[in-house]
Design a protein around this motif. Structure first.
Motif, PDB file in Angstrom:
ATOM      1  N   SER A   6      -5.279  64.928  -2.563  1.00 21.47           N
ATOM      2  CA  SER A   6      -5.068  66.321  -2.176  1.00 21.47           C
ATOM      3  C   SER A   6      -4.253  66.366  -0.888  1.00 21.47           C
ATOM      4  O   SER A   6      -4.421  65.535   0.001  1.00 21.47           O
ATOM      5  CB  SER A   6      -6.413  67.017  -1.966  1.00 21.47           C
ATOM      6  N   TYR A  82     -11.015  71.307  -2.847  1.00 20.41           N
ATOM      7  CA  TYR A  82     -10.503  70.024  -2.371  1.00 20.41           C
ATOM      8  C   TYR A  82     -10.726  69.885  -0.865  1.00 20.41           C
ATOM      9  O   TYR A  82     -10.667  70.862  -0.111  1.00 20.41           O
ATOM     10  CB  TYR A  82      -8.996  69.913  -2.618  1.00 20.41           C
ATOM     11  N   SER A 126      -9.919  61.975   1.521  1.00 21.29           N
ATOM     12  CA  SER A 126      -9.478  63.238   0.939  1.00 21.29           C
ATOM     13  C   SER A 126      -9.906  63.286  -0.519  1.00 21.29           C
ATOM     14  O   SER A 126     -10.334  62.282  -1.091  1.00 21.29           O
ATOM     15  CB  SER A 126      -7.958  63.381   1.045  1.00 21.29           C
ATOM     16  N   SER A 127      -9.777  64.438  -1.135  1.00 22.89           N
ATOM     17  CA  SER A 127     -10.119  64.582  -2.539  1.00 22.89           C
ATOM     18  C   SER A 127      -9.008  64.003  -3.409  1.00 22.89           C
ATOM     19  O   SER A 127      -7.857  63.894  -2.985  1.00 22.89           O
ATOM     20  CB  SER A 127     -10.312  66.058  -2.893  1.00 22.89           C
ATOM     21  N   THR A 229     -15.113  67.274 -12.231  1.00 22.18           N
ATOM     22  CA  THR A 229     -14.070  66.283 -11.967  1.00 22.18           C
ATOM     23  C   THR A 229     -14.135  65.160 -12.998  1.00 22.18           C
ATOM     24  O   THR A 229     -15.144  64.976 -13.681  1.00 22.18           O
ATOM     25  CB  THR A 229     -14.214  65.673 -10.559  1.00 22.18           C
TER      26      THR A 229
END
Length: 808
Positions: A6, A82, A126-127, A229
């Motif tokens: 992301s 995110y 991070s996502s 997800t």
């Protein structure tokens, strides 16, 4: 497959290459437009977003989906938001702005340097916004497409699109899952992928390369309507190689059925002169074994060999493979660096990692051209080698005749048993799995099945899938399951569509083969079996009390290791030691002792590669050979590859040798009345083939194994101890290096400047000094500065050592 984080805005790269007119949604003639077609929506999951599959995707929709993880049309959240991490520059600027404005210049500069070092060394998590898959046909497909008239180009492009869609459908069926429950204990099926695809025409070097970048969003919907997800770790990632093989096979089918093309493997054919020289130098005849060895010499694993359209000249493929050639050169440079630093050959896994590094290192910005411009350029380049029209005409006309004359050109899935011995194919797949993996999954097995069935053309992906599943059933039935069956009954809502429990999906099952287990059992048994090949204790003591030719004596652990191996009488023995422990010195004394007792040339050596064998042979003064070459050569009538009674056969870097190879050497030694000595370090890189036998034998022997525990490579005692901790994976070793000022940090420019300054100081003091960098760009920078300093100081050309090698 590459993860998209992301905040990366990876989608912007693809959107920026789209032809300007495509942004308006017009019917654009992409042949003349400067750029590539606009991206399109893919996957069964887009229906849940109210998006039509195949529709053009807009920049705003890409920004919503991949930039924020929200609904591409409305911007509403899909599952959790995110975690978007600021860029390195943004993080540094934010902290610098918070510094006290009253700081003096020197203090402020020091504080800024510290902030830069800290932020550079640590990237906040991070996502994962999605996953990028690249559907890339063999080079011959792109070349034929590039040189063909529009009608043929359309057929090739349609075949590529068909194979992509068929592979995506299988991905959604077999590899796309999500997880639910505490710790993601349950693996759930989803409604389909949410993806966007971008077609590209060329490589970064401007070579024809028809390919599609498919970005799969990390958002999937379950049957209850919830968005979650993707389970990439246990579902998608393990299937990537299988999906690659699926696409290749589906594309081959589609092109054979549409154009009648035939296919050929191009491992040896691409390098006929090198292959001929390879056979002469090793006194071999052309055979499947020789071709496999040659592929190993090229660093090409058998499972990674490419199929190409028959009739496309190799020289034309080479002409249009500039990017591949560029990567290959960079990879070769990395291999040479490794050889120079270690004196050994890298394993196939290490070579694969080097290729990935070379790909990143040589990546340049891509220039956007129209397909019309590229086509003209491609035909001009091809015309220097062959007549493009005659080449394409010959392939298409031959293919059309083949389609017209053969009623049974391709098979239905039910036809497989009538044409091919299914049990024989399953046996070949099991053998390939036994050679390459100690344990494997259904996905691993299915990838091998696809490779085995590539020479067969099927009428549709359904037929190929049906045939592949038939072979897979035979493979699994003949395998040894390692995953215990779950005895608990799962409620209907926690069962997948095939009836399997969501808590124990079949994708997680592990298998091995009886052949591998039997080989391990024989090797372990031989490591406990004693015979007549031993040296008396008094003879050992007499030899160990005598210095070597340079007046040196062995250390206590080296003496003990020599005595244990020489006196044990074991059919299979081990010598274990970390790098720098003096294994070569120990082996040299063992060779002297063994030859004194059993006669000259009673010690021979084997190593993972020809180069490593030369190093071993030169160091010990013995005959040494490539392990794979020895095994292949010994199957023929060649006395050069035959063991003799009383011999000590040293297998260096035994941890890198596959279990089947070691078992074959064990069998040869047993038949000849020889002793097998496996030398290595269980903590170092393992075998690329199915391995683990060396570590298994070491564990079985325990304290009785000959072991070297003193490291002699370092003068400082603390550094010897720290290297041992590193070998064991103990992070406490880092503290020792930090305590002795062995760790430096800073920006890339600061590190280059510090390294250059230290090198200058060494050279100015008359020392020999090495200045080493990790990539070509840094080497070039250091070269320029080093040469300028040497010239200004009057040292250039005086033989000073240490200038970075420009080729590395």
């Amino acid at each position: 497959m590459v993860k998209i984080a992301s905040g990366e805005d990876a989608w912007r790269y693809f959107q920026d290459s789209v032809a300007a007119e495509a942004g308006r949604g017009d019917a654009v003639d992409y042949y003349a437009a400067e750029g590539t077609p606009a991206g399109r929506w893919y996957g069964a999951g887009v229906a849940g977003l109210g998006v039509a599959e195949g529709r053009t995707v807009t920049p705003a929709e890409l920004s919503h989906l991949y930039g924020a993880g929200t609904h591409p049309l409305t911007g509403e959240p899909l599952a959790r938001k995110y975690v978007v991490v600021a860029t390195l520059e943004e993080r540094i600027d934010a902290r610098v702005k918070k510094l006290d404005t009253s700081l003096d210049d020197a203090t402020r500069e020091h504080a800024v340097s510290k902030i830069i070092a800290e932020e550079t060394a640590h990237t906040p998590p991070s996502s994962v916004a999605g996953f990028e898959l690249v559907f890339n046909p063999p080079k011959s497909v792109s070349v034929l497409w590039a040189l063909s008239p529009a009608s043929v180009q359309e057929q090739i492009k349609a075949a590529h699109e068909q194979a992509l869609q068929e592979t995506l459908a299988i991905l959604e069926r077999d590899a796309l899952r999500t997880r639910a429950g505490a710790g993601g204990v349950a693996q759930l099926e989803v409604l389909g992928a949410v993806a966007t695809g971008f077609d590209h025409w060329d490589s970064r070097e401007g070579d024809p390369q028809l390919h599609t970048h498919l970005m799969i969003a990390n958002r999937v919907q379950t049957a209850d309507g919830q968005w979650r997800t993707i389970d990439s770790r246990h579902a998608l990632s393990p299937h990537v190689v299988t999906l690659s093989e699926t696409y290749d096979a589906a594309l081959m089918d589609a092109l054979s059925n549409r154009l009648g093309v035939e296919w050929t493997e191009r491992s040896v054919e691409r390098h006929p002169e090198r292959y001929a020289r390879f056979l002469r130098e090793r006194d071999l005849n052309d055979s499947q074994e020789s071709r496999a060895l040659f592929a190993d010499e090229l660093g090409v694993a058998a499972r990674n060999r490419k199929w190409e359209i028959d009739g496309i000249p190799s020289v034309l493929l080479d002409e249009f493979s500039q990017r591949s050639t560029q990567i290959a050169r960079a990879k070769d440079e990395l291999i040479e660096e490794y050889r120079a630093a270690t004196g050994k050959e890298p394993s196939r896994f290490q070579i694969w990692r080097m290729r990935q590094a070379a790909t990143r290192r040589t990546r340049a910005a891509k220039t956007v051209h129209s397909l019309e411009e590229l086509s003209v350029w491609w035909r001009e380049r091809a015309a220097r080698i062959t007549d493009p029209d005659r080449l394409v005409g010959r392939i298409t006309v031959t293919g059309h005749r083949r389609l017209s004359s053969q009623s049974q050109w391709s098979l239905h899935g039910d036809d497989l048993a009538n044409v091919i011995d299914v049990d024989e194919v399953a046996g070949r797949v099991l053998f390939a799995l036994t050679e390459s993996r100690a344990t494997w999954t259904r996905a691993n097995a299915l990838a091998e099945v696809h490779r085995a069935l590539k020479p067969v053309t099927f009428r549709s992906i359904l037929d190929r899938d049906d045939a592949s599943c038939r072979v897979l059933e035979r493979v699994v039935a003949a395998a040894v399951p390692l995953t215990p069956r779950n005895p608990l009954h799962a409620p209907r809502e926690f069962r997948q569509s095939d009836g399997v429990s969501a808590f124990a999906p079949t994708a997680r099952e592990l298998f091995t083969t009886r052949a591998l287990l039997d080989a391990e059992r024989r090797l372990v048994a031989a490591s406990h079996q004693t015979g007549d090949l031993s040296v008396a204790a008094d003879a050992i003591a007499a030899m160990l009390d005598a210095p070597d030719n340079e007046g040196r004596m062995l250390s206590a652990d080296q003496r003990d290791a020599v005595a244990r191996v020489a006196a044990s009488g074991l059919a299979v023995d081990v010598l274990v030691g970390p790098a720098g422990a003096g294994k070569t010195t120990t082996l040299a004394k063992l060779r002297e002792l063994w030859e004194h007792h059993f006669g000259q040339r009673s010690v021979i050596g084997l190593a993972p590669s020809a180069a490593a064998a030369r190093v071993l042979g030169d160091a010990l003064g013995i005959d040494a050979e490539n392990t794979a070459m020895w095994i292949t050569g010994s199957t023929g009538d060649r006395s050069r590859f035959a063991m003799r009674p009383g011999q000590l056969v040293i297998v260096d870097e035994a941890g890198m040798s596959g279990t089947l190879a070691l078992d074959e050497l064990r069998a040869q030694a047993a038949a000849a009345g020889a002793k097998l000595l496996l030398v290595g370090d269980w903590a170092q890189l393992g075998a690329v083939d199915a391995g683990g036998a060396f570590s298994l034998i070491v564990a079985e022997r325990g304290d009785r194994a000959a072991q070297l525990d003193q490291v002699w490579r370092f003068a400082a005692e603390w550094e010897r101890d720290a290297s041992v901790l590193l070998r064991l994976g103990d992070v406490g070793a880092i503290d020792a290096y930090a305590a002795h000022d062995r760790i430096e940090s800073g920006t890339s420019d600061e590190m280059l400047a510090d390294a250059l300054a230290a090198w200058k100081a060494d050279v100015a003091a008359g020392l020999d000094s090495l200045l080493i960098a990790s990539d070509n760009a840094h080497v070039r920078t250091l070269n320029l500065h080093a040469q300028e300093w040497l010239r200004d100081s009057g040292r250039l050309g005086s033989g000073s050592a240490g200038i970075p090698d420009q080729s590395r």
